[in-house]
Design an enzyme around this catalytic site. Structure first.
Site, mmCIF file in Angstrom:
data_model
loop_
_atom_site.group_PDB
_atom_site.id
_atom_site.type_symbol
_atom_site.label_atom_id
_atom_site.label_comp_id
_atom_site.label_asym_id
_atom_site.label_seq_id
_atom_site.Cartn_x
_atom_site.Cartn_y
_atom_site.Cartn_z
ATOM 1 N N MET A 120 0.850 -1.178 0.000
ATOM 2 C CA MET A 120 0.000 0.000 0.000
ATOM 3 C C MET A 120 0.888 1.231 0.000
ATOM 4 S SD MET A 120 -2.880 1.440 -0.117
ATOM 5 C CE MET A 120 -3.180 3.200 -0.091
ATOM 6 N N GLU A 128 4.770 0.723 -6.274
ATOM 7 C CA GLU A 128 4.417 1.561 -5.125
ATOM 8 C C GLU A 128 5.146 2.895 -5.154
ATOM 9 O OE1 GLU A 128 1.891 0.590 -3.492
ATOM 10 O OE2 GLU A 128 1.938 -1.345 -4.499
#
Length: 967
Positions: free
Chosen positions: A388, A423
């Site tokens: 994330m 990411e």
């Protein structure tokens, strides 16, 4: 350029913001009793007045329409005490009070926030209690009123709200200079669980262009379900240790604090974390002040103010990890935090090294500096996703960031590299510029997925990821999904929170990446980069929609005199489902040679029934080349706007073949007349190198899927791959392997399966024996930084095909490797093929081998090794062992929680375990759905994986029955 000014009193709109926590609200005291002497007649009149008032009030109450009844306790003016919380299971009735038209609208019933207020700054204090896994918090939100309203509607889920107060503030956020210190009287407080909202109803309206402050205190649990603020555990020196970390995307910040939890409501955040001193705490920004309490010795860390960002990018963690760090040339500090034993072993060094290089690459490519002073990478044992991209604190599951060079395969290292590249790209596409709403989530996920391949090419140019591996792993894979009648447009309407999960699928990620790649090739890299730079600079620290992107890319094209309306072109691709099949043929005229070709476009769909009454059309950038046995001419770019068109290209004769979609840069399939297919097949058999490696892979994929959909006879793709024994490149073999895998799923329970497997082995045999098995000399295992990457991948692909389809020599070699490992207790199996060897050995050998692999799974600390050992356990032919593994995965701590789904899916891929996995899935559906239902991808991955090999009428009936039960 970044937002460098993070001082407490600064904000981009120029208004100062107070960083002080709101003082306790001053409540006006009730009138004190006084001794009053009055005449009896006055007393009687006063009593009659009271009785009259009571009667009138009773009548008014009966006639009025009440508010939601949600723990209807009223606090003192301006402040409310304990009452109903976000945990409430519902509200009583749909009635509202007598507060006018606005109240009757009930804005909390709309699934979207009403938009009357805009948060400017959050001052958030969290106390974390790791001993009982709870936390308490206080939040002070500075609000700007845009439209007059009496209601503050924001999100809160599973929070026990304790106290609420609202104050009006003057210009610049200063308290209003009026009696009561600007206190706003609260009329009602109640949660609305259906929309995960919390409502503060005031006695009087808030005025436009004014600033207000909302203060709330709350308590909640640190959950075990991988969303919101959740806990995880790991073992160090046989001691069980805990950590807590956030996962707020897409709609779970509301589980950790009351907030305006939609992407458009960007604000700045000042976070303070208080916790036991045995832990450290991390957040998006560096710690700007730290103190120890004299009373209990607890640590309080105050983090610097963030730039403006969406709530779902706020993050924090409380853990006892250690770290290693490096620094970029521009002064950005990069740290990787992980378990102390992982850090000491150097497992995080590789990711740390490439992150430093990637920050420089993206800054140079986008011409926009990274905005924060630091970037932390946090490796956690348990997480719902691979990673994330929280701004400044990116969180990764350990398997996607920790690398043990001694045991990790090339495939594992490549996968890890691409996750990190993905990411880091999000620090620009996502964090800095955020999609306005979830319907355009592909604006961030598509770009990050595309740059996985561009960024990896920067790190390792010899891998040639964007021009080769992208084709099989992204383009071919998503076209398989997008050709189904159940597909959907890449931009989808999203209204309710329950709809958000469905937009995070491979259509958003992979189709988004494929369309961006097509667009980049149409524009050319310099103009593409110019358009992206303008887009990022124009919308930094803000939000953007797809039209904003199209506008900037069109402007870049126009600056070079290229009059292409990007929006008009791309709306066809983003607002329509699916993609076209383009059929190219020479004009059927008697004159030879000819210069003209006819081009037809149709919506590609699997199944003739699904193709009826569909008239979708696209603007297609089609590249076409003509060639013969010895050469290929320069390609032509042709724009296709109509269903059928005729175009002039180079001279062609009977021996000239046509080739469309050069290097597969376009998002469509290409079909030809049978004569052209015959010429292409002859070319591949006689001199395949004339056709590029990307187009060789594309011809294989297109031909198999065109045949599957009924556009082409089934014999054409099988004739085409007859050239594979002469193929020396990995990519066409990988494309063929994927196509054969699809046939394997359909045929493996039929009488014809033996003929099919023999055919595959015949194609594989000569190249497999020529390539052999990799050496396992010291210092060579798993090192994909060497130039032989493509060769290693081809060798691995051939071994996998040979062992999977029953090559006896392949089986003997795998068994020999496993036997040597057991007898010597030394694993000499080359890391790049360990997963193949482990699986083959477990499937062919006895129960003792399964137990040996089970033991090794528990004893190893290398996360990459754990992953392939666990998958190997699912390869057994022993149904008792497979049942045992399924039961252990869900009912014990022996299998990590995030690996349970993979266990069920891999058992389902085993012919001996298919029925077991399907039965287990149906029996345990309620448990699985409760555990993974809210996690993006988890349930969809499980459902598609466990039903992947089901292909009988009986199984179709069972799938439909399960679907009805689930609904």
């Amino acid at each position: 350029m970044g937002l460098n000014d993070s001082s407490p009193g600064a904000m981009r709109n120029g208004r100062g913001l107070s960083d002080q926590w709101a003082d306790s609200v001053v409540v006006r005291p009730r009138t004190t009793e006084r001794h009053i002497t009055v005449h009896k007649r006055l007393v009687l009149g006063f009593a009659l007045s009271i009785v009259t008032l009571i009667i009138v009030t009773a009548v008014a109450v009966v006639l009025s329409i009440r508010f939601e009844d949600c723990g209807d306790r009223r606090g003192a003016p301006g402040e409310a005490g304990p009452r109903g919380s976000g945990r409430s299971n519902g509200s009583r009735g749909d009635r509202t009070g007598d507060r006018g038209d606005e109240e009757s609208v009930q804005p909390w019933r709309n699934p979207r926030l009403p938009g009357s207020l805009r948060p400017r700054h959050y001052d958030l204090r969290i106390s974390v209690y790791m001993d009982n896994f709870t936390f308490s918090g206080e939040v002070s939100v500075e609000l700007e009123c845009l439209n007059a309203t009496r209601f503050i509607v924001l999100h809160a889920d599973r929070l026990e709200v304790d106290r609420v107060s609202v104050t009006a503030e003057g210009a610049g956020g200063r308290p209003a200079n009026r009696p009561g210190g600007g206190v706003m009287r609260i009329h009602r407080l109640f949660p609305f669980p259906a929309n995960q909202m919390y409502v503060v109803a005031l006695h009087r309206e808030m005025k436009p262009m004014r600033v207000y402050r909302l203060n709330m205190s709350f308590d909640a649990a640190i959950e075990d379900e991988l969303l919101g603020f959740f806990r995880s555990a790991y073992s160090l020196h046989r001691e069980r240790r805990f950590l807590a970390v956030t996962q707020f995307s897409p709609i779970h910040a509301r589980k950790a604090f009351p907030c305006f939890d939609e992407p458009i409501y960007k604000a700045t955040f000042s976070l303070t974390l208080r916790h036991d001193p045995q832990y450290i705490s991390l957040s998006n920004m560096p710690v700007e002040a730290s103190s120890l309490s004299d009373e209990d010795g607890w640590v309080t860390n105050r983090f610097a103010r963030t730039p403006r960002m969406s709530t779902y990018y706020l993050a924090w963690a409380v853990c006892n990890f250690t770290y290693r760090e490096t620094q970029t040339d521009s002064g950005v500090t990069i740290r990787l935090y992980a378990r102390p034993d992982a850090i000491s072993s150097g497992a995080g060094d590789y990711a740390l090294h490439i992150t430093k290089r990637l920050l420089g690459f993206y800054e140079d490519y986008f011409k926009v500096q990274y905005s924060l002073p630091k970037l932390d990478l946090l490796a956690v044992p348990k997480h719902p996703y691979a990673a994330m991209e929280n701004w400044g604190l990116s969180v990764f599951v350990e398997q996607k960031i920790l690398l043990d060079a001694e045991v990790s395969s090339s495939s594992y290292q490549m996968e890890l590299t691409m996750v990190v590249v993905h990411e880091i790209c999000h620090q620009w596409f996502g964090d800095l510029v955020t999609p306005v709403w979830w319907e355009d989530v592909w604006l961030k996920e598509g770009f990050a997925h595309f740059f996985e391949y561009v960024g990896t090419d920067f790190l390792f140019p010899k891998w040639n990821m964007e021009k080769q591996r992208f084709l099989t792993d992204v383009l071919h894979e998503v076209m398989l999904l997008d050709g189904l009648s159940s597909s959907h447009p890449i931009s989808q309407e999203v209204e309710r929170a329950t709809d958000i999960d469905r937009v995070f699928d491979w259509i958003a990620y992979k189709k988004g990446a494929a369309l961006i790649r097509m667009l980049a090739n149409v524009m050319g890299q310099p103009l593409f980069q110019k358009g992206l730079n303008d887009y990022l600079l124009s919308h930094m620290y803000s939000n953007a929609a797809r039209d904003d992107l199209w506008s900037k890319l069109s402007q870049a094209m126009h600056s070079e005199g290229r009059d292409i309306n990007i929006g008009e072109m791309m709306d066809r691709w983003t607002l329509q489902m699916g993609y076209p099949v383009v059929t190219i043929s020479k004009n059927q005229s008697e004159q030879r040679p000819t210069h003209y070709i006819t081009i037809n476009q149709k919506h590609f769909l699997y199944g003739e029934e699904a193709r009826k009454n569909l008239s979708l059309q696209w603007q297609i950038p089609l590249t076409v080349a003509v060639g013969n046995q010895s050469s290929v001419c320069v390609e032509h770019l042709i724009w296709i706007n109509n269903r059928t068109e005729t175009h002039r290209i180079g001279q062609m004769d009977d021996d000239t073949w046509l080739l469309g979609n050069i290097n597969q840069t376009g998002y469509f399939r290409v079909n030809y007349d049978l004569q052209n297919w015959k010429l292409l097949i002859q070319q591949l058999h006689s001199n395949p190198q004339i056709i590029s490696v990307g187009n060789r892979a594309g011809l294989i994929d297109d031909s198999f899927n065109l045949a599957r959909a009924g556009y082409l006879p089934q014999g054409v793709p099988l004739q085409l791959i007859g050239y594979l024994p002469e193929e020396t490149s990995f990519l066409p073999w990988h494309s063929a392997s994927r196509a054969l895998y699809q046939l394997d799923k359909l045929l493996d329970r039929t009488d014809e399966y033996r003929l099919f497997s023999d055919y595959v082995l015949k194609q594989v045999a000569s190249r497999y024996h020529q390539m052999g098995w990799p050496s396992n000399g010291p210092g060579t295992e798993g090192n994909i930084l060497q130039a032989s990457y493509q060769t290693e991948e081809l060798q691995r692909e051939l071994i996998m095909l040979a062992c999977s389809f029953g090559n006896k020599q392949c089986h003997r070699q795998a068994v020999a490797y496993i036997s040597d490992w057991i007898s010597s207790n030394k694993n000499r199996i080359p890391p790049n093929i360990r997963d193949i060897v482990y699986c083959t050995g477990v499937s062919l050998m006895d129960e003792d081998v399964w137990e040996f692999i089970w033991m090794k799974f528990h004893s190893t600390n290398a996360v990459s090794e754990k992953k392939i050992l666990l998958e190997a356990l699912t390869c057994s032919d022993n149904t008792f062992l497979l049942n045992r593994l399924l039961n252990l995965s869900l009912s014990s701590d022996l299998v990590p929680e995030q690996d349970v789904i993979d266990v069920i899916i891999h058992v389902g891929r085993n012919p001996q375990g298919r029925n077991l996995a399907w039965k287990y899935f149906r029996e345990k559906w309620d448990i699985l759905n409760a555990r993974y239902g809210e996690a993006l991808f988890m349930n969809s991955k499980l459902i598609s994986g466990v039903t992947e090999f089901l292909n009988t009428e009986k199984e179709l009936y069972e799938v439909n029955a399960q679907k009805h039960l689930s609904n």
